[in-house]
Design an enzyme around this catalytic site. Structure first.
Site, PDB file in Angstrom:
ATOM      1  CD  GLU A 169      -2.928  -1.048   2.380  1.00 14.20           C
ATOM      2  OE1 GLU A 169      -2.806  -0.140   3.223  1.00 14.20           O
ATOM      3  OE2 GLU A 169      -3.870  -1.854   2.380  1.00 14.20           O
ATOM      4  CD  GLU A 368      -3.256  -5.993   4.109  1.00 19.75           C
ATOM      5  OE1 GLU A 368      -4.094  -5.223   4.633  1.00 19.75           O
ATOM      6  OE2 GLU A 368      -2.045  -5.740   4.050  1.00 19.75           O
TER       7      GLU A 368
HETATM    8  C1  BGP Z   1      -4.029  -2.241   5.622  1.00 23.04           C
HETATM    9  C2  BGP Z   1      -2.612  -2.446   6.075  1.00 23.04           C
HETATM   10  C3  BGP Z   1      -2.442  -3.304   7.254  1.00 23.04           C
HETATM   11  C4  BGP Z   1      -3.584  -3.353   8.246  1.00 23.04           C
HETATM   12  C5  BGP Z   1      -4.960  -3.254   7.598  1.00 23.04           C
HETATM   13  C6  BGP Z   1      -6.097  -2.974   8.540  1.00 23.04           C
HETATM   14  O1  BGP Z   1      -4.164  -0.949   5.138  1.00 23.04           O
HETATM   15  O2  BGP Z   1      -1.822  -2.998   5.039  1.00 23.04           O
HETATM   16  O3  BGP Z   1      -1.201  -2.992   7.815  1.00 23.04           O
HETATM   17  O4  BGP Z   1      -3.341  -2.603   9.344  1.00 23.04           O
HETATM   18  O5  BGP Z   1      -5.001  -2.290   6.598  1.00 23.04           O
HETATM   19  O6  BGP Z   1      -6.262  -1.609   8.773  1.00 23.04           O
HETATM   20  P1  BGP Z   1      -6.154  -0.942  10.196  1.00 23.04           P
HETATM   21  O7  BGP Z   1      -5.034  -1.590  10.886  1.00 23.04           O
HETATM   22  O8  BGP Z   1      -5.861   0.493   9.927  1.00 23.04           O
HETATM   23  O9  BGP Z   1      -7.469  -1.146  10.835  1.00 23.04           O
END
Ligand code: BGP
Length: 463
Positions: A169, A368
């Site tokens: 990302e 993800e």
């Molecule tokens: C994505 C990232 C992760 C993870 C996930 C969940 O953007 O790659 O690192 O954290 O989101 O989001 P958050 O942790 O902000 O709830």
């Protein structure tokens, strides 16, 4: 025989994604250098939910064996994590930390030993502090340091790791660090954000170039992008125009150079018009053109809905992407209230169709997708979290993914965010995403109901 209605292609990846800074802990151990998260926490711990920082986490540094063995029990055939640059090369450039080499060798070997394909990412938001002090992604020197770090990783681990990711990302550090105050260095400056975004893609292309120079047999290199399919409020031409700009600024600004080797002309024109074009050289443009990825990882959490601006922006306020569009809050949208993100399962299908139609059907996988929920302990029955909402979330996304595959999209896998509840940046342990729950006090791991469900899906290659 289990009745499998949604069968996935042979060899489909089932597993999860994680990252070094969110799982390893041991932030001060065995010679690891500081990264921006260690530093920011030291400076302003109050910015982190319940003041929990990156120091401890789920302690993968010491418990990787236990975790990998649970992954194996859950029938994972693949797992993505990242290498911590500041652990491997504490100063960002120069000396390599032998303890880190040992640790990553152990993790990679353990995964392979358990039949789990390691997918290794080089950068998950965790700039070494020394590099940030040189300007982070604003600096061309840091791009070269990153390229050399990438080369080091390919040489150290490329005999066993077949799947490499340059960045997770890349838009997030640009947005978080230079527009919206949720990453260090916590400044608000659109021009810098654009330069950082562009420089990150140059760094990405440099890593791809280094990888190809080494000619690693069977190795593939890609990037993980968070794509948010962008939908207009209506077919009104102003709504459509706003949507197109949002899509260009937020999705195509990374997707086009990564997969097609060039930026959209209209994006260049737009930035020129507002005097926000980043500094670039012809050499870099060629570099991007000649180093497109072998595959894409796609993170999908939420769609973006857009409408034309209702009122003009304050001309004296800092320039922001939303100078061009307003967020549209669709009545009746389905929400994950804890994270404040809309749940729109069909979005995953729309992304894949777009990749098929406009990006040469480049091989990709869902790198993800997941659902963070606060206060999951209220769902405990007989010691197990009954997270039916997570099962439903995964299943409904998989149904749309299956449809995309049936229609010819080249999707090779599905990774959940995430395996075990982990440290989520400023949100720390507020929202829990894991198949496995973590007791932060005792470090005890307990499978949630979704883990048993996922285990069956992975075993049957469908459901
Ligand atoms: C994505 C990232 C992760 C993870 C996930 C969940 O953007 O790659 O690192 O954290 O989101 O989001 P958050 O942790 O902000 O709830």
């Amino acid at each position: 025989m289990v009745n499998v209605e949604y069968k996935f292609p042979k060899g489909f990846w089932w597993g999860a994604a994680a990252s070094a800074p969110q799982t390893e802990g041991a932030a001060r151990e065995d010679g690891k250098g500081q990264n921006i998260w260690d530093f920011w926490y030291e400076k302003e711990y109050n910015r982190f939910f319940n003041n929990v920082g990156p120091e401890v986490t789920s302690d993968f540094y010491h418990r990787y064996k236990e975790d990998i063995s649970i992954m194996k029990d859950l029938n994972f055939n693949s797992f993505r994590t990242s290498i911590s640059w500041s652990r491997l090369i504490p100063e960002g450039v120069g000396e390599i930390n032998p303890k880190a080499v040992e640790f990553y060798n152990n993790v990679i070997n353990e995964l392979i030993d358990k039949g789990i394909e390691p997918i290794i990412n080089l950068y998950h938001f965790d700039m070494p502090l020394t590099m940030q002090n040189k300007g982070g992604w604003e600096s061309k020197e840091v791009i070269e340091a990153y390229a050399s770090y990438a080369r080091t990783c390919f040489k150290l681990f490329g005999d066993r790791v077949k799947w490499w990711i340059t960045f997770n990302e890349p838009i997030v550090p640009a947005e978080g660090g230079y527009l919206y105050n949720f990453h260090y260095p916590d400044v608000v400056d659109f021009k810098k954000a654009i330069q950082v975004a562009y420089n990150t893609m140059v760094a990405h292309a440099r890593a791809v170039e280094e990888f190809r120079k080494l000619n690693i047999k069977q190795g593939k290199i890609g990037i993980v992008l968070n794509l948010s399919p962008t939908y207009p409020r209506s077919n009104n031409s102003a709504d459509l125009k706003a949507t197109k700009i949002a899509d260009m600024l937020i999705n195509r600004s990374f997707l086009d150079p990564a997969a097609n080797g060039r930026y959209p002309e209209e994006l260049i024109e737009l930035l020129k018009q507002y005097n926000h074009l980043p500094k670039f050289t012809e050499l870099e443009i060629d570099l991007l053109k000649n180093n497109v990825v072998d595959f894409l990882g796609i993170n999908y959490y939420q769609p973006r809905r857009v409408k034309a601006k209702a009122s003009m922006s304050n001309p004296e306020a800092p320039f922001m992407p939303d100078f061009f569009f307003d967020e549209y809050i669709m009545p009746g949208r389905k929400m994950n209230p804890y994270r404040g993100w809309e749940i729109y399962e069909k979005g995953i299908y729309d992304i894949m169709i777009n990749i098929k139609e406009n990006y040469g059907n480049i091989p990709c996988y869902v790198s993800e997708n997941g659902m963070g929920v606060e206060g999951e302990e209220r769902y405990i029955v007989n010691g197990e979290i009954q997270d039916d909402y997570r099962i439903e979330f995964i299943r409904d996304h998989l149904m749309w993914l299956h449809k995309a595959i049936n229609e010819g999209c080249d999707v090779r896998g599905y990774h959940l965010w995430t395996f075990i509840d982990n440290w989520s940046w400023l949100n720390a342990y507020k929202n829990r995403y894991g198949l496995v729950s973590l007791d932060l006090e005792t470090q005890k791991r307990t499978l949630k109901k979704s883990a048993y469900w996922f285990k069956e899906v992975a075993k049957n290659n469908g459901f």
